[in-house]
Design a protein around this motif. Structure first.
Motif: not given
Length: 132
Positions: A23-43
């Motif tokens: 979703d962050a990629i689709e919206r082009g929201d780089v700041a949110n992408l950084r956060e969400e990638l961290g959340d995915l890495l945590l998983q």
């Protein structure tokens, strides 16, 4: 945390984080992408830790597996196939992927698991557009 069910229990959270990355990629929201990638890495770290507690594998094994996969899938970068054209690279990629699929199917058969489950089980309920 000591059973295989723990990994399954956390599957929805992992999928949710992957969707949030998309979703962050689709919206082009780089700041949110950084956060969400961290959340995915945590998983990823979390699942590897649960697997380690079960004596199955650890985070180092995950890193080793992706390293081997990158080297195997990209001989035009890491191996002897550096002079290939774009079309040759695509053809080689297709052969490598086909070999991997065959090897996984053979391993599943040897383990007594149905081959079809490998293709559909992990992706059940995931929209086709999100599978690539």
């Amino acid at each position: 945390m000591g059973s295989r069910a723990d990994l399954r229990h956390h599957r929805p959270y992992t999928l949710e984080e992957a969707y949030e990355v998309a979703d962050a990629i689709e919206r082009g929201d780089v700041a949110n992408l950084r956060e969400e990638l961290g959340d995915l890495l945590l998983q990823v770290v979390f699942h590897a830790r649960m697997a380690e507690e079960q004596g199955r594998f650890d985070f180092g094994d995950v890193v080793d597996a992706i390293t081997r996969k990158l080297i195997r899938r990209h001989p035009h970068v890491f191996g002897d196939a550096r002079d290939l054209s774009s079309d040759e690279v695509k053809a080689l990629w297709g052969r490598v992927k086909a070999d991997e699929k065959r090897e996984r199917a053979e391993a599943r058969r040897a383990a007594g698991l149905p081959a079809a489950e490998a293709a559909t089980g992990a992706l059940a309920g995931v929209p086709l557009a999100c599978r690539r």
